[in-house]
Design a protein around this motif. Structure first.
Motif: not given
Length: 254
Positions: A148-157, A177-187
């Motif tokens: 639910t966060k921006s890519d920049a926020e994810i990078d920091t976290l 992490v971004m690979e999983k996030v992409t899947v979550i945002r899509k499905q």
């Protein structure tokens, strides 16, 4: 002094959570044995809470019970956060329909926290505890919160999470992490299998943004095989419950 204060604060919360689990009057011995407190320290803590008006003491049965002061102390939080967000009815409905453990999670710094849990009625179930913490980068609820966060926020976290993790083997690459996030945002959901605990799975979905810009995730937890078998029906039940009990996100933005 600081360590003593931290320990005391933790014990107050542990005692109240123990009462919440047992839901009856409790004696000093039972509390101290369950929470592994020295009897002298436990007695002093319970007496302090009684003098402050948070516990009452029955001299006949030698038991303690929370007072109504505890019941009303945090009522405003539920009223403010969940006035339009019928979280508890949603969780009750999901447990009835899926018979799995239902988890309400939110972010706590670099971790996901289970703020409320309804346990499954089935003998083989996920026995998560309210207040449990899970890594944002290595748990189903945590990864959905990250989505639910921006890519920049994810990078920091991710950077902060890895910096905090002493065990190098548990550090997670941003790309993973971004690979999983992409899947979550899509499905619109994430099904974690054996990710934090072997044999346990979690199906997690993001909820509409709550008051005070709070972000929550609803999740089902249980044995991986059973969750896989009932994945389609579980997803339908979760989506229907969110639509039935929570306001339309577009209406909240107006």
């Amino acid at each position: 002094m600081a360590n003593s204060t931290i320990k005391s604060a933790r014990r107050v919360i542990e005692i109240m959570e123990f009462f919440d689990r047992k839901r009856r009057a409790l004696g000093l011995k039972e509390i101290c044995e369950a929470l592994d407190y020295p009897v002298s320290s436990g007695a002093a803590m319970l007496k302090s809470l009684m003098l402050l008006g948070y516990l009452e003491y029955d001299r006949v049965t030698r038991t303690y019970l929370p007072t109504m002061r505890i019941a009303v102390l945090g009522r405003w939080v539920a009223d403010q956060l969940f006035n339009e967000f019928k979280m508890l009815p949603l969780m009750d409905d999901l447990r009835e329909r899926t018979r799995e453990t239902i988890i309400l999670g939110t972010q706590s710094e670099i971790r996901a926290q289970y703020v409320h849990v309804l346990r499954s009625p089935q003998p083989l179930s996920y026995s998560a505890e309210p207040g449990s913490l899970r890594p944002l980068t290595r748990s189903g609820v945590g990864l959905v919160l990250l989505s639910t966060k921006s890519d920049a926020e994810i990078d920091t976290l991710v950077y902060r999470s890895n910096y905090d993790e002493a065990n190098r083997a548990r550090r997670v690459a941003l790309k993973e992490v971004m690979e999983k996030v992409t899947v979550i945002r899509k499905q619109g959901y994430f099904f974690s299998r054996h990710l934090y605990t072997e044999g346990v799975g979690v199906i997690a979905m993001p909820l509409p943004v709550a008051p005070y810009n709070r972000t929550f995730v609803i999740a089902l937890g249980g044995p991986v095989r059973r969750l896989e078998k009932n994945l389609s029906s579980n997803l339908v039940a979760m989506r229907r419950a969110i639509k039935a009990f929570l306001p339309d996100p577009s209406a909240l933005r107006r």
